[in-house]
Design a protein around this motif. Structure first.
Motif, PDB file in Angstrom:
ATOM      1  N   SER A 159       0.857  -1.060  -0.031  1.00  0.00           N
ATOM      2  CA  SER A 159      -0.062   0.106  -0.096  1.00  0.00           C
ATOM      3  C   SER A 159       0.852   1.287  -0.095  1.00  0.00           C
ATOM      4  O   SER A 159       0.301   2.230  -0.618  1.00  0.00           O
ATOM      5  CB  SER A 159      -0.936   0.134   1.140  1.00  0.00           C
ATOM      6  N   HIS A 219       5.731   3.319  -3.541  1.00  0.00           N
ATOM      7  CA  HIS A 219       5.862   4.207  -4.577  1.00  0.00           C
ATOM      8  C   HIS A 219       6.756   4.086  -5.512  1.00  0.00           C
ATOM      9  O   HIS A 219       8.013   4.005  -4.935  1.00  0.00           O
ATOM     10  CB  HIS A 219       5.032   5.342  -4.000  1.00  0.00           C
ATOM     11  N   GLU A 232       4.561  10.656  -8.873  1.00  0.00           N
ATOM     12  CA  GLU A 232       4.599   9.552  -7.928  1.00  0.00           C
ATOM     13  C   GLU A 232       3.610   8.611  -8.115  1.00  0.00           C
ATOM     14  O   GLU A 232       2.353   9.280  -8.054  1.00  0.00           O
ATOM     15  CB  GLU A 232       4.945   9.840  -6.447  1.00  0.00           C
ATOM     16  N   TYR A 233       3.752   7.112  -8.105  1.00  0.00           N
ATOM     17  CA  TYR A 233       2.497   6.426  -8.187  1.00  0.00           C
ATOM     18  C   TYR A 233       2.692   5.186  -7.277  1.00  0.00           C
ATOM     19  O   TYR A 233       3.774   4.745  -7.000  1.00  0.00           O
ATOM     20  CB  TYR A 233       2.425   5.817  -9.616  1.00  0.00           C
ATOM     21  N   THR A 234       1.675   4.771  -6.598  1.00  0.00           N
ATOM     22  CA  THR A 234       1.725   3.688  -5.908  1.00  0.00           C
ATOM     23  C   THR A 234       1.806   2.344  -6.591  1.00  0.00           C
ATOM     24  O   THR A 234       1.318   2.325  -7.799  1.00  0.00           O
ATOM     25  CB  THR A 234       0.407   3.387  -4.809  1.00  0.00           C
ATOM     26  N   LEU A 235       2.121   1.292  -5.809  1.00  0.00           N
ATOM     27  CA  LEU A 235       2.317  -0.102  -6.574  1.00  0.00           C
ATOM     28  C   LEU A 235       0.817  -0.458  -7.236  1.00  0.00           C
ATOM     29  O   LEU A 235       0.971  -0.736  -8.264  1.00  0.00           O
ATOM     30  CB  LEU A 235       2.880  -1.073  -5.588  1.00  0.00           C
ATOM     31  N   THR A 236      -0.228  -0.208  -6.505  1.00  0.00           N
ATOM     32  CA  THR A 236      -1.280  -0.587  -6.937  1.00  0.00           C
ATOM     33  C   THR A 236      -1.729   0.224  -8.099  1.00  0.00           C
ATOM     34  O   THR A 236      -2.336  -0.216  -9.185  1.00  0.00           O
ATOM     35  CB  THR A 236      -2.330  -0.379  -5.919  1.00  0.00           C
ATOM     36  N   GLN A 237      -1.393   1.398  -8.226  1.00  0.00           N
ATOM     37  CA  GLN A 237      -1.886   2.223  -9.219  1.00  0.00           C
ATOM     38  C   GLN A 237      -0.957   2.015 -10.485  1.00  0.00           C
ATOM     39  O   GLN A 237      -1.408   1.951 -11.746  1.00  0.00           O
ATOM     40  CB  GLN A 237      -1.515   3.801  -9.113  1.00  0.00           C
ATOM     41  N   GLU A 248       7.210  -0.090 -11.817  1.00  0.00           N
ATOM     42  CA  GLU A 248       6.546  -1.334 -10.906  1.00  0.00           C
ATOM     43  C   GLU A 248       7.899  -1.954 -10.553  1.00  0.00           C
ATOM     44  O   GLU A 248       7.861  -2.664  -9.190  1.00  0.00           O
ATOM     45  CB  GLU A 248       5.539  -2.202 -11.642  1.00  0.00           C
ATOM     46  N   CYS A 276       9.719  -0.135  -7.999  1.00  0.00           N
ATOM     47  CA  CYS A 276       8.906   0.148  -6.669  1.00  0.00           C
ATOM     48  C   CYS A 276       9.165  -1.357  -5.599  1.00  0.00           C
ATOM     49  O   CYS A 276       9.326  -1.214  -4.697  1.00  0.00           O
ATOM     50  CB  CYS A 276       7.469   0.393  -7.180  1.00  0.00           C
TER      51      CYS A 276
END
Length: 228
Positions: free
Chosen positions: A172, A175, A182-187, A207, A210
């Motif tokens: 969660s 990133h 910046e993006y999260t792993l989920t995004q 990814e 990340c």
């Protein structure tokens, strides 16, 4: 939680952890579990009528527990740092673990119970759960003693379950930058469905970067989940 904040609208379940309905359902679940424990402790074994009663109690408990669990899980998925969600998850794990010993004893009894067609006809809930009863009875014939099964059930919150929580926490918050943002792993994983080939490639590379940043913690979490 508002949709325009990028979060789920969970008001169909509860308006928050301070919603009186949430606390009322926690209290109701606790009372139902206490009644279940007392019922099991009053028995020396199972017959069709007793099993029907206990399955009805379990069904009612899990209906209430499912809403509490879904709400808490989705709040935590939306924000792994949500301290209220983490606290609520701990409360729920403790509640569910409180019936582990009695549930294990019921399964062991089920392993030696032979139900007839007349039993299924007399107790509709047994017919509804016929496959489930067969599966649980088979498990019951291979279970440890009640105290050991209760210990295992209570340990889930600090063993395999805790490692699962850690894995969710790491993914969660992880990133990485992509195209100046910046993006999260989920995004980043969500971009796999993009029709833009260049975007998919950039997201995949981000990814990987990340994932690299959390590989140590994830290795421990995955190993703990399997063996915890």
């Amino acid at each position: 939680m508002e949709a325009n904040e990028g979060r789920w609208d969970l008001s169909a379940l509860y308006n928050g952890f301070d919603d009186p309905a949430f606390e009322a359902d926690i209290a109701r679940l606790d009372e139902m579990m206490e009644a279940y424990r007392q019922q099991v402790r009053s028995l020396d074994g199972l017959d069709a009528a007793a099993l029907a009663d206990l399955l009805g109690r379990e069904e009612a408990m899990w209906v209430v527990g499912a809403d509490l669990q879904k709400f808490t899980d989705m709040r935590r998925e939306a924000d792994a740092g949500d301290s209220q969600a983490v606290s609520a998850m701990g409360r729920l794990k403790k509640l569910f673990g409180s019936v582990a010993g009695e549930a294990a004893l019921v399964r062991r009894w089920m392993g030696g119970l032979v139900l007839t067609e007349a039993d299924y006809a007399a107790h509709p809930i047994l017919a509804d759960y016929r496959f489930f009863i067969g599966e649980e009875a088979e498990k019951g014939r291979h279970m440890l003693d009640t105290s050991a099964e209760e210990l295992l059930g209570r340990m889930q919150g600090c063993a395999g379950g805790a490692w699962t929580d850690l894995r969710g926490y790491l993914t969660s918050f992880a990133h990485a930058p992509m195209n100046g943002k910046e993006y999260t792993l989920t995004q980043l994983r969500g971009f796999i469905h993009s029709p833009d080939k260049a975007l998919r490639k950039a997201a995949f590379e981000a990814e990987l970067a990340c994932s690299k940043s959390i590989e140590g913690g994830m290795a421990f979490a995955l190993n703990g989940t399997e063996y915890g």
